[in-house]
Design a protein around this motif. Structure first.
Motif, short mmCIF file in Angstrom:
data_model
loop_
_atom_site.label_atom_id
_atom_site.label_comp_id
_atom_site.label_asym_id
_atom_site.label_seq_id
_atom_site.Cartn_x
_atom_site.Cartn_y
_atom_site.Cartn_z
N GLN A 18 44.07 39.28 84.79
CA GLN A 18 45.05 40.28 84.41
C GLN A 18 46.39 39.91 85.01
O GLN A 18 46.48 39.55 86.19
N TRP A 19 47.41 39.98 84.19
CA TRP A 19 48.77 39.71 84.64
C TRP A 19 49.44 41.03 84.94
O TRP A 19 49.45 41.95 84.12
N LEU A 72 46.37 29.76 86.68
CA LEU A 72 46.43 30.95 85.82
C LEU A 72 47.87 31.35 85.53
O LEU A 72 48.18 31.76 84.40
N CYS A 73 48.75 31.21 86.50
CA CYS A 73 50.18 31.48 86.26
C CYS A 73 50.74 30.51 85.22
O CYS A 73 51.49 30.91 84.33
N ASP A 74 50.37 29.23 85.33
CA ASP A 74 50.80 28.24 84.34
C ASP A 74 50.27 28.60 82.96
O ASP A 74 50.98 28.50 81.96
N HIS A 75 49.01 29.02 82.89
CA HIS A 75 48.42 29.41 81.61
C HIS A 75 49.17 30.59 81.02
O HIS A 75 49.51 30.60 79.83
N PHE A 76 49.46 31.59 81.85
CA PHE A 76 50.19 32.76 81.36
C PHE A 76 51.57 32.37 80.86
O PHE A 76 52.00 32.79 79.79
N SER A 77 52.27 31.53 81.62
CA SER A 77 53.62 31.10 81.23
C SER A 77 53.61 30.35 79.91
O SER A 77 54.45 30.59 79.04
#
Length: 85
Positions: A18-19, A72-77
């Motif tokens: 979850q972001w 996960l942050c890279d994936h979200f970005s």
């Protein structure tokens, strides 16, 4: 959201996360709020119950949880940038 990443030097996993958008007016920054492993291995077999053995390995491996959060942050970005193109 879900992301396929590798952990612990090469084990493929699928992680649901979850972001949290954050609220700078109260000092909360955006980022990963929660994550869990939902599938393990190259065949991405769904986990019927949480893989505690894997969470223990992650916790005992210095820096591994940080590497997961960064992935996960890279994936979200990258997902967010594709949504706007």
């Amino acid at each position: 959201m879900r992301a396929n990443i590798t952990i612990l030097g090469g084990l493929p996993v699928e992680i649901e996360y979850q972001w949290e958008p954050g609220d700078r007016s109260v000092g909360l920054e955006e980022g990963i709020a929660d994550w869990e492993i939902v599938a393990v291995g190259a065949q991405a077999r769904e986990c019927k119950k949480p893989p505690q053995w894997l969470y223990s390995r992650i916790k005992s491996t210095k820096g591994e949880e940080d590497r997961i959060i960064f992935a996960l942050c890279d994936h979200f970005s990258s997902s967010a940038s594709r949504a706007f193109t």
